[in-house]
Design an enzyme around this catalytic site. Sequence first.
Site, PDB file in Angstrom:
ATOM      1  N   GLU A 565       0.826  -1.213   0.000  1.00 47.01           N
ATOM      2  CA  GLU A 565       0.000   0.000   0.000  1.00 47.01           C
ATOM      3  C   GLU A 565       0.859   1.262   0.000  1.00 47.01           C
ATOM      4  O   GLU A 565       0.479   2.275  -0.583  1.00 47.01           O
ATOM      5  CB  GLU A 565      -0.948  -0.006   1.208  1.00 47.01           C
ATOM      6  CG  GLU A 565      -1.893  -1.196   1.265  1.00 47.01           C
ATOM      7  CD  GLU A 565      -2.694  -1.426  -0.014  1.00 47.01           C
ATOM      8  OE1 GLU A 565      -2.895  -0.462  -0.786  1.00 47.01           O
ATOM      9  OE2 GLU A 565      -3.116  -2.568  -0.250  1.00 47.01           O
ATOM     10  N   HIS A 568       1.696   2.241  -3.517  1.00 46.19           N
ATOM     11  CA  HIS A 568       0.649   3.056  -4.146  1.00 46.19           C
ATOM     12  C   HIS A 568       0.739   4.506  -3.667  1.00 46.19           C
ATOM     13  O   HIS A 568       0.643   5.450  -4.448  1.00 46.19           O
ATOM     14  CB  HIS A 568      -0.733   2.504  -3.797  1.00 46.19           C
ATOM     15  CG  HIS A 568      -1.102   1.251  -4.514  1.00 46.19           C
ATOM     16  ND1 HIS A 568      -1.049   1.126  -5.880  1.00 46.19           N
ATOM     17  CD2 HIS A 568      -1.556   0.056  -4.045  1.00 46.19           C
ATOM     18  CE1 HIS A 568      -1.453  -0.091  -6.228  1.00 46.19           C
ATOM     19  NE2 HIS A 568      -1.750  -0.753  -5.129  1.00 46.19           N
ATOM     20  N   GLU A 594      -0.645  -1.224 -10.526  1.00 51.27           N
ATOM     21  CA  GLU A 594      -0.047  -2.055  -9.482  1.00 51.27           C
ATOM     22  C   GLU A 594       1.483  -2.090  -9.550  1.00 51.27           C
ATOM     23  O   GLU A 594       2.126  -2.708  -8.698  1.00 51.27           O
ATOM     24  CB  GLU A 594      -0.574  -3.494  -9.582  1.00 51.27           C
ATOM     25  CG  GLU A 594      -2.047  -3.645  -9.248  1.00 51.27           C
ATOM     26  CD  GLU A 594      -2.365  -3.344  -7.796  1.00 51.27           C
ATOM     27  OE1 GLU A 594      -1.493  -3.558  -6.931  1.00 51.27           O
ATOM     28  OE2 GLU A 594      -3.479  -2.882  -7.517  1.00 51.27           O
ATOM     29  N   ILE A 697     -14.825  -6.881  -7.640  1.00 52.94           N
ATOM     30  CA  ILE A 697     -15.509  -6.668  -8.921  1.00 52.94           C
ATOM     31  C   ILE A 697     -16.953  -6.208  -8.769  1.00 52.94           C
ATOM     32  O   ILE A 697     -17.542  -5.727  -9.742  1.00 52.94           O
ATOM     33  CB  ILE A 697     -15.442  -7.924  -9.815  1.00 52.94           C
ATOM     34  CG1 ILE A 697     -16.252  -9.086  -9.238  1.00 52.94           C
ATOM     35  CG2 ILE A 697     -13.998  -8.341 -10.027  1.00 52.94           C
ATOM     36  CD1 ILE A 697     -16.374 -10.280 -10.179  1.00 52.94           C
ATOM     37  N   PHE A 698     -17.522  -6.323  -7.573  1.00 50.33           N
ATOM     38  CA  PHE A 698     -18.918  -5.902  -7.399  1.00 50.33           C
ATOM     39  C   PHE A 698     -19.075  -4.672  -6.516  1.00 50.33           C
ATOM     40  O   PHE A 698     -20.150  -4.090  -6.460  1.00 50.33           O
ATOM     41  CB  PHE A 698     -19.759  -7.055  -6.847  1.00 50.33           C
ATOM     42  CG  PHE A 698     -19.823  -8.235  -7.784  1.00 50.33           C
ATOM     43  CD1 PHE A 698     -20.341  -8.095  -9.064  1.00 50.33           C
ATOM     44  CD2 PHE A 698     -19.345  -9.473  -7.397  1.00 50.33           C
ATOM     45  CE1 PHE A 698     -20.386  -9.176  -9.938  1.00 50.33           C
ATOM     46  CE2 PHE A 698     -19.384 -10.562  -8.257  1.00 50.33           C
ATOM     47  CZ  PHE A 698     -19.903 -10.415  -9.534  1.00 50.33           C
ATOM     48  N   TYR A 702     -12.721  -3.115 -10.023  1.00 49.92           N
ATOM     49  CA  TYR A 702     -12.030  -4.169 -10.752  1.00 49.92           C
ATOM     50  C   TYR A 702     -12.917  -5.024 -11.645  1.00 49.92           C
ATOM     51  O   TYR A 702     -12.512  -6.105 -12.042  1.00 49.92           O
ATOM     52  CB  TYR A 702     -11.269  -5.070  -9.771  1.00 49.92           C
ATOM     53  CG  TYR A 702      -9.930  -4.504  -9.397  1.00 49.92           C
ATOM     54  CD1 TYR A 702      -8.787  -4.870 -10.083  1.00 49.92           C
ATOM     55  CD2 TYR A 702      -9.818  -3.570  -8.385  1.00 49.92           C
ATOM     56  CE1 TYR A 702      -7.548  -4.343  -9.757  1.00 49.92           C
ATOM     57  CE2 TYR A 702      -8.593  -3.032  -8.048  1.00 49.92           C
ATOM     58  CZ  TYR A 702      -7.463  -3.413  -8.731  1.00 49.92           C
ATOM     59  OH  TYR A 702      -6.246  -2.876  -8.414  1.00 49.92           O
TER      60      TYR A 702
END
Length: 782
Positions: A565, A568, A594, A697-698, A702
């Site tokens: 992290e 990032h 990434e 993804i939800f 992503y």
Amino acid sequence: MGQGCAGPPGHIILVVAVAMLLLCSSVARLPLAVTAARLSSSNPTRLGGFLFAALPSSSPLRAFCPRARPSPATCPAYFSSSSTAMADVNPLLLDDFDFPPFDRVEPRHVRPGMRELLTRLEGELEELEKGVEPTWGKLVEPLERITDRLEVIWGMVQHLKAVKDSDDLRAAVEEVQPDKVKFQLRLGQSKPIYEAFKAIRNSSDWESLSDARKRIVEEQIKEAVLSGVALEGEQREKFNQIQQELEKLSQKFSENVLDATKKFEKLITDKKEIEGLPATALGLAAQTAVSKGHENATAENGPWVITLDAPSYMPVMQHARNRALREEVYRAYLVRASSGELDNTNIISQILKLRLEKAKLLGYKNYAEVSMAQKMATVERVEELLEKLRAASWDHAVKDMEDLKTFAKESGSPEANDLTHWDLTFWSERLRESKYDINEEELRPYFALPKVMDGLFTLANKLFGVNVEHADGLAPVWHSDVKFYCVKDASNVPVAYFYFDPYSRPSEKRGGAWMDVVFSRSRVLARNGLPVRLPVAHMVCNQTPPVGDKPSLMTFREVETVFHEFGHALQHMLTRQDEGFVAGIRGVEWDAVELPSQFMENWCYHKDTLLSIAKHYETDETLPEEIYTKLVAAKNFRAGTFSLRQLRFASVDMELHTTYDPSGSQSIYDVDRRVAERTQVLAPLPEDRFLCGFSHIFAGGYAAGYYSYKWAEVLSADAFSAFEDAGLDNEKAIQETGRRFRDTVLALGGGKSPLEVFVAFRGREPSPEPLLRHNGLLPVAA
């Protein structure tokens, strides 16, 4: 309409495809509970322009305070909490603050604050449209101010919802969210703004623009199209309804996962039931019991409360000798948010239907094509990559399973002939201990959080020439656990700030780990006479909290997560890009974002770095060198298994967003089972509902993008190999290479394409060889 939906240049596709053909990529070492939210907030949001409806909290405003403690005139928002004059002002409407007033925002502020803010921004947008001209000063700068204001304030609300959730805050967010989405759609579909950007693109001045400004213009045009600017009448109305519903469903999905995780509690009173659990896990379980009303609970005598939160769940799966306990906890985790009022099954189906409908309205065959419109890859290349990687990983995973069964038999285990899902993690840990003589729990005392952070900051100084200093008290925080830091350059001048919220708080904080934007660096939004506004980030983890008088003692996986992290955060904070729309992580293609995070993980295995942080919290004894050697040797343990696990996630993500028909006879679980047949050596249980907790993804960014972790690993491994080539024992060469990494990968942001940035650092295009070498696969590939 500017650049179309182009995939990556042929050379990088070839490089990645060759890498994946040769053999499996690096192991994803964190459990899904941790990885599933790394960037979903995460995540490295790429708020490139005026379409940011589906993305989480982020972005810019005014962020600079001098090195000394600020005066009320310098940081009014911070001091306003004690100011009578400001006492009644809604903190979401403050116009002049250096750091967000996280400590003052309450659920009661959200409805009136957001509605008033949206009214003001609507007026500013109307003024912009009336006087818009195809010039930077009359188009891009006022647009940045509008989008920034909304991103910062809504980002504050969304961040608090992620780390300090409550029923009142949920209700407030749910009520104002449609208004927020409505404004975003209004902004994204603005014809005057869209036409002005096209006019810049077609003007005679185009070639004189900087690369960063060209990227901004082209991204704004592309995002306008993806935001529905070309739709009219019923089509636009339908598109807007879909966007509203998608945001609502995503929010509900995330809430259900959090609530389902909180709902499970296993009270244990018999010490025999928890045999094998290490002292840290027992201490946490007793501490949790105290918080649940068992005032006299102790680590030695209990009672103990087990939860599905990662710091509680993982030790049970790794160390509990009680097979029945492992099964109960595993099954509970596997079916989170898949039944009753918290069931995400129907929410997933609705999300997939709406995404497909949205894609077709925009003229695409499926939602994956929409996703790829702003990435380096294409659907075809991703599918090719995943299949080649799957085929290369399968035999390794089969051997992993055979080794596990053999070891269990040799250990005299009664379950050896019937190993199943709740046995795999337990026996893998035993095999790893046996093979490498490493006990992860015994390593915890060597990884106390304060020492780990000191070592991480020392590394940042060596590589990038920056100093990270404590700045607690300079900015308001949302919880007493939160630390605040200032990042300074070699001249002791502040260049960025960040918050760090390290510990698990299951009652109010969602799981996982992520970095996100608070403010972006920006020339337009500079204040206090400064040339730019400085970037501010927050890093959030869910690691084991301090127990009793002990500091937070970390697993090696938790150490890797913090390094990840921070990678990032470094790309966000050390940018030198002054154009806000492409500063830091903004504007960076998602499947390249990434690179810095995975790059930083490599340093956890660097001898000098690891031994500098691995100090026993009581004796200050350095981790024995022979244990370091074993850690390095164990790095690729069960690489095939972990590779397939990640491929299952990436493959089911792609299939659900390409060929799956949400209105057809097959269920989402049918798709997952079919994918699992190709990606899992041990077939999943019939009741497996991991999709109901697949927040990446939800509920994150992503969708049709989970493959990005693998795509970026080619870049990150090759980037680290530059340091290997320079000589990891050569301090001068390491510093020179680190400065070059800072001046390119960390500095250029989204102002250049990821391939251009990589070549600027490495001097050539990416090579798959370092990735294969780092995973111990070169001999097999040869």
